[in-house]
Design a protein around this motif. Structure first.
Motif, mmCIF file in Angstrom:
data_model
loop_
_atom_site.group_PDB
_atom_site.id
_atom_site.type_symbol
_atom_site.label_atom_id
_atom_site.label_comp_id
_atom_site.label_asym_id
_atom_site.label_seq_id
_atom_site.Cartn_x
_atom_site.Cartn_y
_atom_site.Cartn_z
ATOM 1 N N LEU A 177 61.277 57.412 59.920
ATOM 2 C CA LEU A 177 60.580 58.565 59.333
ATOM 3 C C LEU A 177 61.287 59.049 58.070
ATOM 4 O O LEU A 177 62.514 59.007 57.973
ATOM 5 C CB LEU A 177 60.527 59.717 60.336
ATOM 6 C CG LEU A 177 59.689 59.528 61.600
ATOM 7 C CD1 LEU A 177 59.741 60.789 62.449
ATOM 8 C CD2 LEU A 177 58.235 59.188 61.259
ATOM 9 N N LEU A 178 60.499 59.527 57.133
ATOM 10 C CA LEU A 178 61.037 60.141 55.906
ATOM 11 C C LEU A 178 60.529 61.577 55.816
ATOM 12 O O LEU A 178 59.311 61.822 55.858
ATOM 13 C CB LEU A 178 60.581 59.345 54.678
ATOM 14 C CG LEU A 178 60.879 59.977 53.309
ATOM 15 C CD1 LEU A 178 62.376 60.175 53.089
ATOM 16 C CD2 LEU A 178 60.308 59.110 52.180
ATOM 17 N N ILE A 179 61.457 62.504 55.731
ATOM 18 C CA ILE A 179 61.106 63.926 55.585
ATOM 19 C C ILE A 179 61.448 64.298 54.145
ATOM 20 O O ILE A 179 62.628 64.315 53.767
ATOM 21 C CB ILE A 179 61.930 64.804 56.568
ATOM 22 C CG1 ILE A 179 61.933 64.217 57.988
ATOM 23 C CG2 ILE A 179 61.447 66.256 56.536
ATOM 24 C CD1 ILE A 179 60.595 64.150 58.678
ATOM 25 N N ALA A 180 60.424 64.559 53.338
ATOM 26 C CA ALA A 180 60.657 64.797 51.909
ATOM 27 C C ALA A 180 60.266 66.225 51.543
ATOM 28 O O ALA A 180 59.224 66.725 51.972
ATOM 29 C CB ALA A 180 59.849 63.804 51.078
ATOM 30 N N GLY A 181 61.107 66.870 50.756
ATOM 31 C CA GLY A 181 60.829 68.228 50.288
ATOM 32 C C GLY A 181 60.540 68.211 48.803
ATOM 33 O O GLY A 181 61.332 67.677 48.009
ATOM 34 N N ASN A 182 59.405 68.755 48.427
ATOM 35 C CA ASN A 182 59.020 68.867 47.012
ATOM 36 C C ASN A 182 59.121 70.342 46.642
ATOM 37 O O ASN A 182 58.282 71.137 47.046
ATOM 38 C CB ASN A 182 57.584 68.344 46.845
ATOM 39 C CG ASN A 182 57.029 68.590 45.457
ATOM 40 O OD1 ASN A 182 57.766 68.953 44.532
ATOM 41 N ND2 ASN A 182 55.714 68.389 45.309
ATOM 42 N N TRP A 183 60.160 70.678 45.883
ATOM 43 C CA TRP A 183 60.403 72.096 45.569
ATOM 44 C C TRP A 183 59.482 72.615 44.465
ATOM 45 O O TRP A 183 59.497 73.799 44.164
ATOM 46 C CB TRP A 183 61.871 72.301 45.195
ATOM 47 C CG TRP A 183 62.834 72.065 46.332
ATOM 48 C CD1 TRP A 183 62.516 71.756 47.636
ATOM 49 C CD2 TRP A 183 64.269 72.100 46.277
ATOM 50 N NE1 TRP A 183 63.660 71.615 48.383
ATOM 51 C CE2 TRP A 183 64.750 71.818 47.583
ATOM 52 C CE3 TRP A 183 65.191 72.345 45.252
ATOM 53 C CZ2 TRP A 183 66.128 71.779 47.874
ATOM 54 C CZ3 TRP A 183 66.556 72.309 45.551
ATOM 55 C CH2 TRP A 183 67.015 72.027 46.852
ATOM 56 N N LYS A 184 58.749 71.724 43.839
ATOM 57 C CA LYS A 184 57.825 72.116 42.750
ATOM 58 C C LYS A 184 58.553 72.994 41.726
ATOM 59 O O LYS A 184 59.733 72.786 41.481
ATOM 60 C CB LYS A 184 56.584 72.801 43.340
ATOM 61 C CG LYS A 184 55.937 71.946 44.432
ATOM 62 C CD LYS A 184 54.564 72.406 44.822
ATOM 63 C CE LYS A 184 54.011 71.482 45.905
ATOM 64 N NZ LYS A 184 52.655 71.776 46.283
ATOM 65 N N MET A 185 57.884 73.971 41.116
ATOM 66 C CA MET A 185 58.539 74.793 40.078
ATOM 67 C C MET A 185 59.018 76.104 40.711
ATOM 68 O O MET A 185 58.519 77.184 40.395
ATOM 69 C CB MET A 185 57.573 75.049 38.917
ATOM 70 C CG MET A 185 58.302 75.518 37.659
ATOM 71 S SD MET A 185 57.227 75.599 36.214
ATOM 72 C CE MET A 185 56.209 77.026 36.586
ATOM 73 N N ASN A 186 59.964 75.965 41.640
ATOM 74 C CA ASN A 186 60.481 77.121 42.376
ATOM 75 C C ASN A 186 62.005 77.115 42.332
ATOM 76 O O ASN A 186 62.615 76.119 41.993
ATOM 77 C CB ASN A 186 60.022 77.054 43.840
ATOM 78 C CG ASN A 186 58.521 77.247 43.966
ATOM 79 O OD1 ASN A 186 57.990 78.294 43.629
ATOM 80 N ND2 ASN A 186 57.822 76.204 44.415
ATOM 81 N N LEU A 187 62.589 78.223 42.677
ATOM 82 C CA LEU A 187 64.035 78.443 42.790
ATOM 83 C C LEU A 187 64.697 78.609 41.412
ATOM 84 O O LEU A 187 64.073 78.357 40.376
ATOM 85 C CB LEU A 187 64.713 77.298 43.563
ATOM 86 C CG LEU A 187 64.179 77.073 44.991
ATOM 87 C CD1 LEU A 187 64.716 75.766 45.554
ATOM 88 C CD2 LEU A 187 64.555 78.218 45.908
ATOM 89 N N ASP A 188 65.959 79.056 41.442
ATOM 90 C CA ASP A 188 66.791 79.047 40.240
ATOM 91 C C ASP A 188 68.028 78.235 40.582
ATOM 92 O O ASP A 188 68.111 77.689 41.684
ATOM 93 C CB ASP A 188 67.117 80.478 39.780
ATOM 94 C CG ASP A 188 67.786 81.291 40.884
ATOM 95 O OD1 ASP A 188 68.249 80.693 41.887
ATOM 96 O OD2 ASP A 188 67.848 82.527 40.754
#
Ligand code: PGA
Length: 257
Positions: A5-16
């Motif tokens: 399994l692959l668990i992938a996080g796409n943070w997009k245009m968020n956070l600093d």
């Protein structure tokens, strides 16, 4: 064939930068502690790749870009090349995310060119495909034909060896992204089976059986175990719920023995 399994996080245009570093450290802590038999990939915004790479050093967590230029280098203001992603420690990149198709003007041809550029430069690629709400309204068969068309267009220039080495597919119905609506697990699994059959048609059964196909679109801490429990679904691509360690950590652990 069992696929990891692959668990992938796409943070997009968020956070600093501070938030990105803190989240990367928290994900590292979670992964190092649990050591589950699953791969984890994070796709932070470009400006934070370096700081996130440093925070993840020494872990098996895979770093990825959210996109890349179809060009190798040169006068392409604002673009980021495959070589730059590799230079910053990326293992892979997303390609053809629906938000790049919708807001960035990526056509099937752009997606094909970016996918080739990524893989031929040495990156792994998570190719995103998925039907819009209007296509979905025309029925399951039309949705499958649409997504199969996106897949065939994107893979047109790639050899079987290139796909085997570096390709992951993410099925992300556009109407499910960021909306809180998800495809039912059985609908998603049916689409995954269709995509796998398409890969078998385009290349071979051998490739189709080993290729990972992720599901994405409003995956969260509450629905992840059900989604990851489907044998056709080889992982998840998570947007909103990847921005908090509580939810991303729960997704990472979901359904694990
Ligand atoms: P979401 O986004 O989890 O916020 O729906 C998924 C994605 O766009 O990859």
């Amino acid at each position: 064939m069992s696929r990891r399994l692959l668990i992938a996080g796409n943070w997009k245009m968020n956070l600093d930068s501070r938030g990105a570093t803190a989240l990367a450290r928290a994900v590292k802590h979670e992964i190092v502690q649990r050591k589950l038999d699953r791969d984890v990939m994070l796709a932070p915004p470009y400006p934070y790749l370096d700081t996130v790479a440093r925070a993840l050093e020494g872990t098996p967590i895979l770093l990825a870009g959210q996109d890349l230029s179809r060009h190798e280098s040169g006068a392409f203001t604002g673009e980021v090349s495959a070589g730059m992603l590799i230079d910053l420690g990326c293992h892979g990149t997303l390609v053809g995310h629906s938000e790049r198709r919708e807001h960035g003007g990526d056509t099937d041809d752009t997606v094909r060119a970016k996918l080739e550029r990524a893989i031929r430069s040495g990156l792994s690629a998570v190719l995103c495909v998925g039907e819009s709400e209007s296509v979905r309204e025309t029925g399951a068969a039309a949705s499958m034909a649409f997504v199969e068309g996106q897949l065939a267009a994107a893979l047109a220039g790639l050899t079987e060896e290139e796909c085997a080495k570096a390709l992951t597919i993410a099925y992300e119905p556009v109407w499910a992204i960021g909306t809180g609506k998800t495809a039912s697990t059985s609908d998603a699994a049916a689409m995954h089976a269709h995509l796998r059959a398409s890969v078998a048609n385009l290349y071979s059964e051998a490739l189709a059986s080993r290729l990972r196909i992720l599901y994405g679109g409003s995956v969260n801490a509450a629905n992840a175990a059900d989604i990851l429990g489907a044998s056709e679904i080889d992982g998840v691509l998570v947007g909103g719920a990847s921005l908090k360690i509580e939810s991303f950590g729960t997704i990472y652990r979901a359904g694990a023995a």
